[in-house]
Write a protein that holds these residues in place. Structure first.
Motif, short mmCIF file in Angstrom:
data_model
loop_
_atom_site.label_atom_id
_atom_site.label_comp_id
_atom_site.label_asym_id
_atom_site.label_seq_id
_atom_site.Cartn_x
_atom_site.Cartn_y
_atom_site.Cartn_z
N PRO A 82 0.82 -1.21 0.00
CA PRO A 82 0.00 0.00 0.00
C PRO A 82 0.85 1.27 0.00
CG PRO A 82 -0.90 -1.60 1.55
CD PRO A 82 0.42 -2.15 1.08
N GLN A 83 0.39 2.28 -0.71
CA GLN A 83 1.01 3.60 -0.81
C GLN A 83 2.29 3.61 -1.66
OE1 GLN A 83 1.42 5.51 3.00
NE2 GLN A 83 -0.70 5.15 3.57
N THR A 84 2.67 2.45 -2.21
CA THR A 84 3.82 2.43 -3.12
C THR A 84 3.45 3.13 -4.43
OG1 THR A 84 4.56 0.31 -2.21
CG2 THR A 84 5.47 0.97 -4.36
N PRO A 85 4.24 4.10 -4.89
CA PRO A 85 3.93 4.77 -6.17
C PRO A 85 4.00 3.78 -7.33
CG PRO A 85 5.53 6.04 -4.91
CD PRO A 85 5.41 4.72 -4.23
N LEU A 86 3.15 3.96 -8.32
CA LEU A 86 3.14 3.13 -9.52
C LEU A 86 3.58 3.98 -10.71
CD1 LEU A 86 -0.28 1.26 -9.10
CD2 LEU A 86 1.99 0.53 -8.33
N SER A 105 -6.28 7.06 -7.95
CA SER A 105 -5.20 7.57 -7.10
C SER A 105 -5.73 8.00 -5.74
CB SER A 105 -4.49 8.74 -7.79
OG SER A 105 -5.32 9.91 -7.81
N LYS A 106 -6.97 8.51 -5.71
CA LYS A 106 -7.56 8.94 -4.44
C LYS A 106 -8.13 7.77 -3.66
CE LYS A 106 -10.82 12.33 -2.56
NZ LYS A 106 -11.74 13.44 -2.89
N ILE A 107 -8.85 6.88 -4.35
CA ILE A 107 -9.48 5.73 -3.68
C ILE A 107 -8.44 4.82 -3.02
CG2 ILE A 107 -10.77 3.60 -4.11
CD1 ILE A 107 -12.26 5.16 -6.35
N TYR A 108 -7.31 4.57 -3.73
CA TYR A 108 -6.30 3.63 -3.23
C TYR A 108 -5.11 4.34 -2.59
CZ TYR A 108 -8.90 -0.05 -5.55
OH TYR A 108 -9.89 -0.94 -5.92
N ASN A 109 -5.21 5.66 -2.47
CA ASN A 109 -4.14 6.45 -1.84
C ASN A 109 -2.78 6.13 -2.46
OD1 ASN A 109 -2.96 8.28 -0.08
ND2 ASN A 109 -2.69 6.79 1.56
N ARG A 110 -2.75 6.19 -3.78
CA ARG A 110 -1.52 5.89 -4.52
C ARG A 110 -1.15 7.08 -5.41
NH1 ARG A 110 0.74 0.51 -4.95
NH2 ARG A 110 -0.51 -0.83 -3.59
N LYS A 111 0.15 7.32 -5.50
CA LYS A 111 0.63 8.23 -6.53
C LYS A 111 0.87 7.39 -7.78
CE LYS A 111 3.98 11.82 -7.66
NZ LYS A 111 5.12 12.66 -7.21
N ILE A 112 0.22 7.76 -8.87
CA ILE A 112 0.34 6.99 -10.11
C ILE A 112 0.93 7.91 -11.18
CG2 ILE A 112 -0.87 5.64 -11.86
CD1 ILE A 112 -3.06 5.12 -9.77
N ILE A 113 2.07 7.52 -11.70
CA ILE A 113 2.75 8.32 -12.72
C ILE A 113 2.65 7.59 -14.05
CG2 ILE A 113 4.93 9.40 -13.40
CD1 ILE A 113 5.71 9.24 -10.39
N VAL A 114 2.04 8.22 -15.02
CA VAL A 114 1.84 7.61 -16.33
C VAL A 114 2.56 8.44 -17.40
CG1 VAL A 114 0.19 6.86 -18.08
CG2 VAL A 114 -0.40 6.67 -15.65
N ARG A 163 3.68 12.98 -22.90
CA ARG A 163 4.12 13.64 -21.67
C ARG A 163 3.86 12.75 -20.45
NH1 ARG A 163 0.86 18.60 -19.97
NH2 ARG A 163 1.84 18.01 -18.01
N PHE A 164 4.17 13.30 -19.27
CA PHE A 164 3.91 12.62 -18.01
C PHE A 164 2.65 13.17 -17.36
CE2 PHE A 164 8.25 11.12 -18.20
CZ PHE A 164 8.19 9.92 -17.52
N HIS A 165 1.94 12.28 -16.69
CA HIS A 165 0.80 12.64 -15.87
C HIS A 165 1.07 12.14 -14.46
CE1 HIS A 165 -1.84 13.61 -19.38
NE2 HIS A 165 -1.06 12.72 -19.96
N HIS A 166 1.10 13.04 -13.50
CA HIS A 166 1.30 12.66 -12.10
C HIS A 166 -0.06 12.72 -11.41
CE1 HIS A 166 5.83 13.04 -11.95
NE2 HIS A 166 5.55 13.62 -13.11
N PHE A 167 -0.65 11.55 -11.19
CA PHE A 167 -1.96 11.46 -10.54
C PHE A 167 -1.77 11.31 -9.03
CE2 PHE A 167 -2.48 9.73 -14.82
CZ PHE A 167 -3.59 10.42 -15.28
N GLU A 168 -2.44 12.16 -8.28
CA GLU A 168 -2.33 12.08 -6.82
C GLU A 168 -3.54 12.72 -6.16
OE1 GLU A 168 1.22 12.56 -3.50
OE2 GLU A 168 1.32 13.73 -5.34
#
Length: 631
Positions: free
Chosen positions: A578-582, A602-611, A616-621
């Protein structure tokens, strides 16, 4: 002052005359000091001694203080150049790698011709490698073959150094059949250099199968052997193979060096393999490999493309010599990809304050940053600076950035006028940028018109067909969609499938749309169902307008459910704590539904997701994205 008259040297070496007669030359450290010695030798008459002249020429031509123009002038003043002097001037010209290397290489061949015409000395085994190198740089295969005959006549083909350069000449001239025959008829099992030359030749031809077969059959491999293969795979787009080769290298008894790291980092960057990139960085520091501007720029690029822009900035700040525009280009491009347009602009202006003139590549990065953030006026200012202050002539890429900048901002007519008024012919990339903007802002008429033009100009490029099909679909014109797809089928034109990958514990896992071949497919599908239920519970509904296929609503929702990036995220959620960035990499642009749903995930699972998608990059948090929904 007494003038000493020397007898000709009786040194037995045909290439390395003794400098013991002239210790002052051996102790010389600077060009200014050498000119003083030169003047003294002229005054005392020692300049007429062939060894003295040869030693001075050697310093002028081959030392760190080399001066080719000075060497040319000096050589013309030697009354009777000995073989060492001829070899020295030819080598200096052949070794030149500056902007004039074509001219210098041709001059090396002319000097060799003069040497033969002069007739006082004959070429030897130290002469031919230099002449062959000049032929290789100029791709002068006919002259190279004549040299081959001359070498055979003198019985020098058995010399390993001459042979290696002869094979390299054929390789550089693209005559791999000749190189192949020479290699297999004269091969020496212990001549690693010769093997490396052949492997490099096949790599240059794009025949990685042949190069790998030869590599695998090598009795002994040097670090150069590994580097050639790693670089060959990386530069040809075989990134996984490059990384696998790098891993195999570590299992063996050959340690990676500076060139290895520079070669493998682009492959790591493209695959987003951050764990491996961090290991390479640690390896460089542990083994005291200097992280100069070139390697440092490669690390900046790697961290940027692997989603760690903070690490990229740290590496950039530690680079001591920031006078190379490539270094600034790497950090500016990285900031642009991550949507940090203001920081990219600050770097751009800071670069000039540091006295570094921006290259045309730097301007591409800055304009791209402005495009991603919608900074139209700032982009105009940068473009004006490039053309009217620095005086660079815009390349097709700069026009493409400006079209993309205007198109994303909704200024479609202005973007089209820019294309029509360009002094150079626009390419498909520019038109595709405008088509994307047309779809984004709902100008279907312009988009369809341009897509049809592209289909006429580039009949085998799938991009224009897909764009036209998508625009027909957005209007509900399924007949138009069917016609486009039928034409694609008749012409055997295939759309690139969506593909995403994620790195976990140094292993890269790749997923396609509706992929169920992964060993953990059952767990992934269960997580996808859980994600879908969680999204519905917070009121999310799939954006089925993104499904440009003629199917019912339920089928459209199912199609969205199995996009490759969603599968990769599901795998990441069941495979990490849990909370490990993807960190996910995708080969295509994110669709609106995926973008919206990943924000919620990203909000439901409390994860930072970088795609990282194609652009470009999308940093979801915590339910939002760094792009601020402008991409």
């Amino acid at each position: 002052m007494n003038t000493t008259i020397y007898k000709p040297s009786t040194s037995t070496s045909p290439y390395h005359p003794s400098s013991s007669l002239f210790p002052q030359i051996r102790r010389c450290k600077t060009a200014r000091h050498l000119k003083q010695i030169h003047a003294h030798f002229i005054k005392t008459g020692q300049i007429h001694h062939p060894v003295a002249a040869a030693e001075i020429l050697k310093f002028i031509s081959l030392s760190s203080q080399r001066d080719i123009n000075y060497a040319r002038k000096f050589f013309t003043q030697i009354h009777h150049p000995n073989r060492f002097s001829w070899n020295t001037i030819i080598r200096a010209l052949a070794d030149s790698d500056d902007d004039s290397f074509h001219v210098n290489s041709l001059e090396a061949l002319l000097y060799f011709s003069d040497m033969l015409t002069d007739g006082l000395v004959d070429p030897n085994k130290f002469t031919f490698p230099c002449v062959l190198k000049a032929c290789a740089k100029l791709a002068r295969i006919q002259e190279g073959k004549q040299l081959h005959g001359f070498i055979a006549k003198l019985g020098l083909v058995s010399d390993e150094f001459v042979l290696s350069n002869l094979v390299r000449m054929y390789v550089m001239c693209g005559a791999m059949k000749d190189a192949h025959v020479l290699f297999y008829t004269r091969r020496l099992e212990g001549n690693v250099v010769l093997w490396n030359v052949m492997i490099d030749g096949y790599v240059r031809m794009g025949d990685l199968t042949a190069s790998r077969e030869l590599f695998d059959s090598m009795p002994n491999k040097s670090v150069v052997s590994w580097n050639v293969m790693i670089s060959g795979y990386a530069q040809s787009g075989h990134f996984k193979e490059a990384i696998e080769m790098f891993r195999d290298m570590q299992v063996g008894d050959v340690s990676p060096n500076y060139v290895t790291l520079v070669s493998v980092l682009p492959a790591i960057s493209r695959l987003g393999a951050l764990d491996l990139g961090e290991w390479v960085h640690l390896y460089a520091e542990k083994n005291e490999i200097e992280i100069d501007d070139v390697l440092g720029s490669a690390f900046v690029d790697m961290y940027s493309k692997c989603g760690s822009i903070d690490k990229a900035v740290q590496v950039f700040e530690r680079i001591r010599n920031k006078k190379n525009p490539i270094t600034w280009s790497a950090i500016i491009g990285g900031l642009a990809m991550h949507g940090q347009a203001r920081d990219a602009l600050d770097c751009f202006w800071g670069m000039q304050q540091a006295g570094v003139t921006p290259s045309d590549v730097v301007y591409i990065g800055v304009l791209s940053a402005c495009s991603h953030a919608g900074l139209v006026e700032e982009g105009r200012s940068v473009y004006y600076h490039m053309v009217n202050v620095v005086g660079l002539v815009p390349r097709i890429e700069h026009y493409g950035c400006m079209v993309d900048l205007l198109g994303r901002a909704g200024r479609l007519e202005e973007a089209e006028q820019l294309i029509l008024n360009m002094p150079i012919k626009p390419d498909d990339v520019i038109y595709k940028a405008l088509i994307g903007a047309c779809k984004m802002h709902g100008n279907i008429e312009m988009g369809q018109r341009i897509a049809k033009k592209l289909m006429d100009w580039y009949p085998h490029d799938s991009g224009s067909y897909v764009a036209l099909s998508n625009m027909f679909a957005s209007e509900g014109n399924w007949e138009g969609v069917a016609k486009v797809r039928l034409k694609m089928k008749d012409m055997d034109i295939r759309k690139d499938p969506g593909c995403s990958w994620i790195e976990l514990d140094g292993v890269i896992h790749e997923f396609l749309v509706e992929d169920d071949f992964h060993p953990r497919a059952e767990g992934i599908h269960s997580m996808l169902e859980e994600i879908s239920n969680q999204l519905r519970s917070v009121g999310y509904r799939p954006n089925t307008t993104q499904v440009l296929l003629n199917m019912d609503e339920k089928e459209k929702q199912s199609a969205l459910h199995y996009h490759s990036e969603k599968i990769a995220i599901a795998f990441g959620l069941i495979s990490t704590r849990p909370q490990t960035p993807l960190r996910i990499v995708k080969n295509l642009r994110l669709c609106e539904d995926c973008h919206s749903s990943i924000k919620l995930v990203s909000k439901i699972y409390n994860r930072k997701i970088i795609v990282r998608d194609r652009r470009r990059f999308h940093h979801f948090e915590n339910g939002s994205c760094s792009c601020m929904d402008y991409w």
